[in-house]
Design a protein around this motif. Sequence first.
Motif: not given
Length: 564
Positions: A71-79, A49-69
């Motif tokens: 739809a992207n922000l909603c996707y970040a929230h779902q993630l 589980p701690h590996h899942y959280h680590h990589y999903m966290g890194r993914l979320l951080y990358r998604v938040l860098q595209f939060h201008g739109e």
Amino acid sequence: MRTLTSLSSQSPTTKFKHWLMQWLDSAKTIDHLKQTHALFLKLLSQQPPHHYHHYMGRLLYRVLQFHGENANLCYAHQLFDTMPNCPNGFLWTSLIRAFLSHRAHVLHCISIYTRMHQNGILPSVLTFSSVLSACGRVPALFEGKQVHARVVQSGFIGNKIVQTALLDMYAKSGCISDARDVFDRMDDRDVVAWTAMICGYAKVGMMVDARWLFDNMGERNCFTWTTMVAGYANCEDMKAAKELYDVMSDKNEITWFSMIAGYGKLGNVEEARGVFDGIPALQSASACAAMLACYAQNGYAKEAIYMYEKMREEGIKITEVAMVGAMSACAQLRDIRMSNTLTDHLEEGCCDRTHVVSNALIHMHSKCGNINLAVKEFSIMRYRDMYAYSTMIAAFAEHGKSREAINLFFKMQKEGLMPNPVTFIGVLNACSSSGLVEEGCRIFQIMTEVFGIKPLPEHYTCIVDLLGKAGQLERAYDLIKENATSADATTWSSLLAACRLYGNVSLGEITARHLFEIDPDDSGNYVLLANTYASKGKWEHAQVVKKLISEKGMKKPSGYSLIQ
């Protein structure tokens, strides 16, 4: 892909981690990140589980860098929701800050912060400053005070960034004493803190206090100057606003807009145009919109339409203010062709179809004779508040649809909306236009006794007109006498018109005397009295009044029509 799949069945080796991070960092678009998300779900299912959280966290951080739109922000929230027990306070704060950058999602900042608190995640300085900023924008004073208590509990009350955010939150919420208390307790007040306090005072119109701070602060920035100019303009103190505006070195869109709008409120179109003409050649959309609105609200309807057309020709963005101003001007002109053009432009998306724009559209359609389009716009509005109902009621009244206006008036109350004085003017006009005496008197009673609204001269004019048209002249006269201080020239003129209609010469003479004292230069009142005499065959008296008009050098008002 095959290499990563084969690695997923092994223990999380350094090579495996390297491949995952390389895949994540190489993503250039949100679609790439969604593909990476799908890959992670497949590859990380067999990992701890701690590996899942680590990589999903890194993914979320990358998604938040595209939060201008959005739809992207909603996707970040779902993630983020797929990691319900996320222990990483940085990710919580990053999501809060991303929501803060979107006006429509500010409330989510507060809800995410609440979940963070419930999960026992310690907030940082950035967390507190972000959620306090959100509370100030809503505003959400109760939640802001709760955050304040947590700030004290967490030991961050001495942090300058948090103190400034607290000050700003209280100022935007209108709690000036609380804002000043935070300000006075700050040991190190920078230009941001001083300006935030000045903003708070300007927001509630306390410009004397704002000016004291402005004069006694050290460094000032462009925003400080802009706040003072806009504050004075909003309070209609254009002399003080101009004094600062003239010596301000870095004028900007807000100062131009504020000065033009301020002069517009006072009806000084010439000064407003002077400010507008002084703007550099590359004119801003907000300044153009302010000038257009200034023209529209001061009766320069043709100039307002010309300004709108110039904005379109030069490719200047049509803002909400510009569109509403153009619609108001079009309504004044009863210009059916222009109303169709504006409607087409709106359908094409030249401006957001906001609540205010929809109300202006209803008003314009009504004034241009198309009640069906007004009804259509009202019916498709997502949210109908008291202003929308009032606009539609006035439209029905203007088109003689009295029953529809009255029914809508009672419907808005069933929906929990409180009518305001303008609402009652509309519904009383509806009663007057159809001679609904009892309904009108009952609604007038509801206004004063149920809602506690003090009648304005316009309300008395509606009732006097209603009673006068029904031939109840003495009742109308008694109402005026009982409320003499609230009756204006229009109210008395309505009674005089009723006297002419029913040939009541004696009451007409009394009414005319009052009118001549209130408005001695209005020739229309003299004409009404002369016609009252004529209606009873008193031609000599009528001639005396007409002679008086000639001696005073007044001209009889000419008739006109609004046929296109």
